[in-house]
Design a protein around this motif. Structure first.
Motif, PDB file in Angstrom:
ATOM      1  N   VAL A  84      42.393  18.553  59.432  1.00  0.00           N
ATOM      2  CA  VAL A  84      42.488  19.719  58.551  1.00  0.00           C
ATOM      3  C   VAL A  84      41.266  19.809  57.639  1.00  0.00           C
ATOM      4  CG1 VAL A  84      43.818  20.722  56.657  1.00  0.00           C
ATOM      5  CG2 VAL A  84      44.996  19.796  58.649  1.00  0.00           C
ATOM      6  N   ILE A  85      40.817  18.669  57.104  1.00  0.00           N
ATOM      7  CA  ILE A  85      39.640  18.676  56.228  1.00  0.00           C
ATOM      8  C   ILE A  85      38.395  19.131  56.986  1.00  0.00           C
ATOM      9  CG2 ILE A  85      38.086  17.187  54.899  1.00  0.00           C
ATOM     10  CD1 ILE A  85      40.496  15.557  54.074  1.00  0.00           C
ATOM     11  N   ARG A  86      38.215  18.626  58.217  1.00  0.00           N
ATOM     12  CA  ARG A  86      37.046  19.015  59.004  1.00  0.00           C
ATOM     13  C   ARG A  86      37.131  20.452  59.492  1.00  0.00           C
ATOM     14  NH1 ARG A  86      37.343  13.410  62.530  1.00  0.00           N
ATOM     15  NH2 ARG A  86      36.565  12.010  60.866  1.00  0.00           N
ATOM     16  N   PHE A  87      38.346  20.937  59.706  1.00  0.00           N
ATOM     17  CA  PHE A  87      38.495  22.308  60.197  1.00  0.00           C
ATOM     18  C   PHE A  87      38.094  23.323  59.122  1.00  0.00           C
ATOM     19  CE2 PHE A  87      40.778  26.192  61.230  1.00  0.00           C
ATOM     20  CZ  PHE A  87      40.568  26.310  62.593  1.00  0.00           C
ATOM     21  N   PHE A  88      38.435  23.034  57.871  1.00  0.00           N
ATOM     22  CA  PHE A  88      38.136  23.957  56.780  1.00  0.00           C
ATOM     23  C   PHE A  88      36.888  23.539  55.990  1.00  0.00           C
ATOM     24  CE2 PHE A  88      42.714  24.516  57.467  1.00  0.00           C
ATOM     25  CZ  PHE A  88      42.772  25.892  57.601  1.00  0.00           C
ATOM     26  N   ASP A  89      36.041  22.731  56.595  1.00  0.00           N
ATOM     27  CA  ASP A  89      34.797  22.323  55.934  1.00  0.00           C
ATOM     28  C   ASP A  89      33.819  23.501  55.921  1.00  0.00           C
ATOM     29  OD1 ASP A  89      32.736  20.986  54.781  1.00  0.00           O
ATOM     30  OD2 ASP A  89      32.462  19.519  56.408  1.00  0.00           O
ATOM     31  N   GLU A  90      33.465  23.955  54.755  1.00  0.00           N
ATOM     32  CA  GLU A  90      32.585  25.117  54.631  1.00  0.00           C
ATOM     33  C   GLU A  90      31.124  24.780  54.884  1.00  0.00           C
ATOM     34  OE1 GLU A  90      33.220  26.748  50.803  1.00  0.00           O
ATOM     35  OE2 GLU A  90      35.293  27.401  51.222  1.00  0.00           O
ATOM     36  N   SER A  91      30.788  23.501  54.828  1.00  0.00           N
ATOM     37  CA  SER A  91      29.402  23.118  55.091  1.00  0.00           C
ATOM     38  C   SER A  91      29.025  23.214  56.561  1.00  0.00           C
ATOM     39  CB  SER A  91      29.150  21.687  54.587  1.00  0.00           C
ATOM     40  OG  SER A  91      29.975  20.771  55.281  1.00  0.00           O
ATOM     41  N   VAL A  92      30.011  23.257  57.426  1.00  0.00           N
ATOM     42  CA  VAL A  92      29.763  23.376  58.869  1.00  0.00           C
ATOM     43  C   VAL A  92      29.734  24.857  59.234  1.00  0.00           C
ATOM     44  CG1 VAL A  92      30.606  22.768  61.164  1.00  0.00           C
ATOM     45  CG2 VAL A  92      30.902  21.175  59.261  1.00  0.00           C
ATOM     46  N   PRO A  93      28.746  25.305  59.989  1.00  0.00           N
ATOM     47  CA  PRO A  93      28.697  26.724  60.386  1.00  0.00           C
ATOM     48  C   PRO A  93      29.931  27.138  61.181  1.00  0.00           C
ATOM     49  CG  PRO A  93      26.598  25.640  60.799  1.00  0.00           C
ATOM     50  CD  PRO A  93      27.566  24.556  60.442  1.00  0.00           C
ATOM     51  N   SER A  94      30.281  28.373  61.024  1.00  0.00           N
ATOM     52  CA  SER A  94      31.479  28.877  61.713  1.00  0.00           C
ATOM     53  C   SER A  94      31.314  28.943  63.217  1.00  0.00           C
ATOM     54  CB  SER A  94      31.820  30.273  61.175  1.00  0.00           C
ATOM     55  OG  SER A  94      30.734  31.165  61.387  1.00  0.00           O
TER      56      SER A  94
END
Length: 227
Positions: free
Chosen positions: A147-157
């Motif tokens: 869940v944390i990695r899925f909603f990580d804003e630092s990673v491009p969509s």
């Protein structure tokens, strides 16, 4: 024995067996996490504790085990250790709980035998509770990281993200069933009452001689009268 106690322990054993099967399936399944991309719609990826798989659109499944144990991510290492421990403790709990129920005659039905069966059933219930906790920790931890990695804003969509697989839900079910089974077994032990066995008290030796002396006195009196 009370029929309700027999029903509780029987349900506890059945639920523990089903929970152990779910734990074993969760450990060997390769669908802990799944990933699918729009760039390759004909393929999807699966991540497990022992291997990674590629599922093609035609139903072809190609799996590859991990190359190195030391190169695994820390969450996969932790999940491996805890799930193997959960499978081992769950199996031991089932092995102890089955001979401890009332319908299985493996011990003497006297007070000592019932006490041993109750102890075995109690240990099986405690091990089921421990197995439920051991199984819920890795599943919930990997789900939390996902869940944390899925909603990580630092990673491009544009970058694809891993999602929950079927193994996580199976692991949650296994942990919940183990807790229920342990609760049923422990509750049946607490509700079970030890039935006292009516034993014949030995007659003291002095009383036996007194009774024998009393029974022999009339015969002596009769013989004296005839004389």
């Amino acid at each position: 024995m009370d029929p309700s106690v027999c029903l509780l322990e029987l349900l506890g054993v059945l639920v523990s067996v089903g929970a152990w099967i779910c734990s074993l399936a969760t450990t060997v399944m390769s669908t802990w996490l799944t990933l699918s991309t729009e760039l390759l719609p004909a393929e999807s990826y699966e991540l497990g504790l022992w291997e990674t798989c590629v599922v093609q659109d035609h139903g072809i499944l190609e799996c590859r085990p991990y190359d190195s144990l030391l190169g695994l991510p820390p969450d996969i290492k932790l999940a491996r250790i805890l799930m193997c421990a959960a499978v081992a403790t769950g199996l031991l709990g089932v092995i102890l709980a089955i001979p401890g129920i009332y319908w299985v005659n493996v011990c003497d039905q006297g007070p000592e035998g019932m006490r041993v069966k109750r102890l075995m059933k109690m240990l099986g219930g405690v091990l089921c509770l421990v197995t439920g906790i051991l199984g819920l920790i890795p599943v919930s931890y990997i789900a939390h990281l996902t869940v944390i990695r899925f909603f990580d804003e630092s990673v491009p969509s544009v970058v694809p993200r891993w999602e929950f697989g079927d193994a996580l839900f199976c692991g949650w079910l296994a942990g919940f069933l183990h807790l229920v089974a342990g609760f049923l077994l422990v509750t049946s032990c607490m509700c079970q009452r030890e039935e006292p066995c009516a034993r014949r008290r030995p007659i003291p030796l002095q009383r036996r001689h007194a009774r024998a002396h009393r029974t022999s006195m009339p015969h002596k009196k009769r013989s004296m009268e005839y004389v």
